[in-house]
Design an enzyme around this catalytic site. Structure first.
Site, PDB file in Angstrom:
ATOM      1  N   ASP A 171       0.842  -1.205   0.000  1.00  0.00           N
ATOM      2  CA  ASP A 171       0.000   0.000   0.000  1.00  0.00           C
ATOM      3  C   ASP A 171       0.878   1.257   0.000  1.00  0.00           C
ATOM      4  O   ASP A 171       1.973   1.256   0.567  1.00  0.00           O
ATOM      5  CB  ASP A 171      -0.909  -0.017   1.233  1.00  0.00           C
ATOM      6  CG  ASP A 171      -2.035   0.999   1.115  1.00  0.00           C
ATOM      7  OD1 ASP A 171      -2.313   1.473  -0.001  1.00  0.00           O
ATOM      8  OD2 ASP A 171      -2.642   1.331   2.157  1.00  0.00           O
TER       9      ASP A 171
ATOM     10  N   LEU B  94      11.552 -20.249  -4.707  1.00  0.00           N
ATOM     11  CA  LEU B  94      10.439 -19.479  -4.131  1.00  0.00           C
ATOM     12  C   LEU B  94       9.149 -19.656  -4.933  1.00  0.00           C
ATOM     13  O   LEU B  94       9.173 -19.591  -6.165  1.00  0.00           O
ATOM     14  CB  LEU B  94      10.828 -17.995  -4.125  1.00  0.00           C
ATOM     15  CG  LEU B  94       9.772 -17.015  -3.627  1.00  0.00           C
ATOM     16  CD1 LEU B  94       9.640 -17.087  -2.109  1.00  0.00           C
ATOM     17  CD2 LEU B  94      10.120 -15.586  -4.050  1.00  0.00           C
TER      18      LEU B  94
ATOM     19  N   HIS C 117       2.551   3.271  -9.024  1.00  0.00           N
ATOM     20  CA  HIS C 117       2.443   1.826  -9.266  1.00  0.00           C
ATOM     21  C   HIS C 117       3.691   1.319 -10.000  1.00  0.00           C
ATOM     22  O   HIS C 117       4.206   0.252  -9.711  1.00  0.00           O
ATOM     23  CB  HIS C 117       1.187   1.517 -10.079  1.00  0.00           C
ATOM     24  CG  HIS C 117      -0.083   1.878  -9.364  1.00  0.00           C
ATOM     25  ND1 HIS C 117      -0.296   1.576  -8.040  1.00  0.00           N
ATOM     26  CD2 HIS C 117      -1.207   2.530  -9.786  1.00  0.00           C
ATOM     27  CE1 HIS C 117      -1.492   2.011  -7.680  1.00  0.00           C
ATOM     28  NE2 HIS C 117      -2.063   2.604  -8.724  1.00  0.00           N
TER      29      HIS C 117
HETATM   30  C1  FPP Z   1      -1.861   0.119  -3.365  1.00  0.00           C
HETATM   31  O1  FPP Z   1      -1.419   1.448  -3.336  1.00  0.00           O
HETATM   32  C2  FPP Z   1      -1.302  -0.592  -4.487  1.00  0.00           C
HETATM   33  C3  FPP Z   1      -2.018  -1.211  -5.465  1.00  0.00           C
HETATM   34  C4  FPP Z   1      -3.482  -1.260  -5.506  1.00  0.00           C
HETATM   35  C5  FPP Z   1      -1.361  -1.862  -6.607  1.00  0.00           C
HETATM   36  C6  FPP Z   1      -0.175  -2.714  -6.308  1.00  0.00           C
HETATM   37  C7  FPP Z   1       0.550  -2.894  -7.562  1.00  0.00           C
HETATM   38  C8  FPP Z   1       1.884  -2.829  -7.736  1.00  0.00           C
HETATM   39  C9  FPP Z   1       2.845  -2.651  -6.639  1.00  0.00           C
HETATM   40  C10 FPP Z   1       2.403  -2.868  -9.115  1.00  0.00           C
HETATM   41  C11 FPP Z   1       2.840  -4.111  -9.702  1.00  0.00           C
HETATM   42  C12 FPP Z   1       2.659  -5.391  -9.026  1.00  0.00           C
HETATM   43  C13 FPP Z   1       3.156  -6.559  -9.515  1.00  0.00           C
HETATM   44  C14 FPP Z   1       2.943  -7.805  -8.749  1.00  0.00           C
HETATM   45  C15 FPP Z   1       3.920  -6.623 -10.776  1.00  0.00           C
HETATM   46  P1  FPP Z   1      -2.518   2.603  -3.414  1.00  0.00           P
HETATM   47  O2  FPP Z   1      -2.700   2.943  -4.840  1.00  0.00           O
HETATM   48  O3  FPP Z   1      -3.748   2.182  -2.687  1.00  0.00           O
HETATM   49  O4  FPP Z   1      -1.787   3.760  -2.643  1.00  0.00           O
HETATM   50  P2  FPP Z   1      -2.462   4.901  -1.745  1.00  0.00           P
HETATM   51  O5  FPP Z   1      -3.074   4.226  -0.554  1.00  0.00           O
HETATM   52  O6  FPP Z   1      -1.293   5.762  -1.374  1.00  0.00           O
HETATM   53  O7  FPP Z   1      -3.445   5.616  -2.620  1.00  0.00           O
END
Ligand code: FPP
Length: 246
Positions: A17, A128, A34
């Site tokens: 997050d 893994l 992201h």
């Molecule tokens: C949450 O941060 C993150 C996500 C919903 C997406 C997670 C995706 C990645 C890390 C990218 C790629 C992943 C892989 C496995 C290749 P948020 O957007 O909710 O952040 P915020 O709370 O600050 O708004």
């Protein structure tokens, strides 16, 4: 640095997050957060493999994330495709087995095909196990497992009284994995957000304010250290555990 193997979690689950806030702090669009998050994924996978963690499960896109603006959903799906294209060979070279969990039927068929190809390519790897949860929700997982069990009862394969925790667990997405010992959440919130609800019953929970794109090996070590220092009781008393160790 390699940490003490005896107190290493076998299975680490991660709620990644903070990508959006990371981007906002830099006056960048959310998708830039992201994108930066992919680097942290790479670092975490490398470190988990190096330390000898057996299973790493990452929450990449939740059942609830469909409610985000269409542009963000689209850019996340495009990012998954790009990450697959760029990372699968490297994962394969490093003996990592990749698996995607979640409601595939909700995803673009092209992406599902690429997920399937990557899973097939890495299927025989023995290092893994990397589970990436996409279109996943803990309640969805329990619901799907429940329906499968109900179907078995309806078909006369099992009786209602045959249903126990083991039977239900055997129908869930992570049926073949040890339960997560450690759940990490970055980004400062202290909640589960419908991640592996069934599986984390006894997991140690570790929260950090660090935003996901800034998560690195050093931060991962802090979580592993926290886990190593915990006395895991599984409902027993400290005395019972001490006696069992003698
Ligand atoms: C949450 O941060 C993150 C996500 C919903 C997406 C997670 C995706 C990645 C890390 C990218 C790629 C992943 C892989 C496995 C290749 P948020 O957007 O909710 O952040 P915020 O709370 O600050 O708004």
């Amino acid at each position: 640095m390699t940490l003490n193997q005896t107190s290493l979690p076998k299975h680490v689950a991660v709620i990644m997050d903070g990508n959006g806030r990371w981007a906002k702090a830099r006056q960048k669009p959310r998708r830039a957060g992201h994108r930066a998050g992919v680097k942290a994924v790479r670092a975490t996978v490398e470190e988990a493999a190096k330390q000898g963690v057996e299973v790493l499960t990452l929450f990449a896109f939740s059942s609830e994330n469909w409610a985000r603006p269409e542009e963000e959903v689209h850019s996340l799906m495009a990012l998954f495709l790009e990450a697959l294209r760029r990372e699968v060979d490297e994962l394969h070279r490093n003996n990592v087995r990749l698996r995607v969990i979640g409601a595939r039927e909700l995803l673009n068929p092209g992406l599902v095909k690429k997920f399937g190809d990557a899973e097939e390519k890495t299927a025989n790897n023995t290092g893994l196990l990397l589970n990436v949860a996409v279109a996943y929700g803990g309640r969805w997982d329990i619901l799907v497992a429940t329906k499968r069990i109900a179907r078995k009862v309806a078909d006369g394969e099992i009786e209602v009284d045959d249903i126990d925790e083991a039977r239900l667990a055997a129908e869930m997405q992570l049926a073949d994995c040890p339960e997560p010992d450690l759940l990490i959440r970055t980004g400062g919130e202290q909640r589960i957000s419908n991640f592996l609800l069934w599986n984390i019953a006894y997991a140690e929970l570790w929260f950090t304010d660090v935003l996901w794109p800034d998560f690195d090996a050093g931060e991962f070590h802090k979580a592993l250290q926290y886990f190593a220092e915990k006395q895991r009781r599984f409902g027993q008393t400290g005395e019972q555990l001490a006696a069992a160790e003698c």
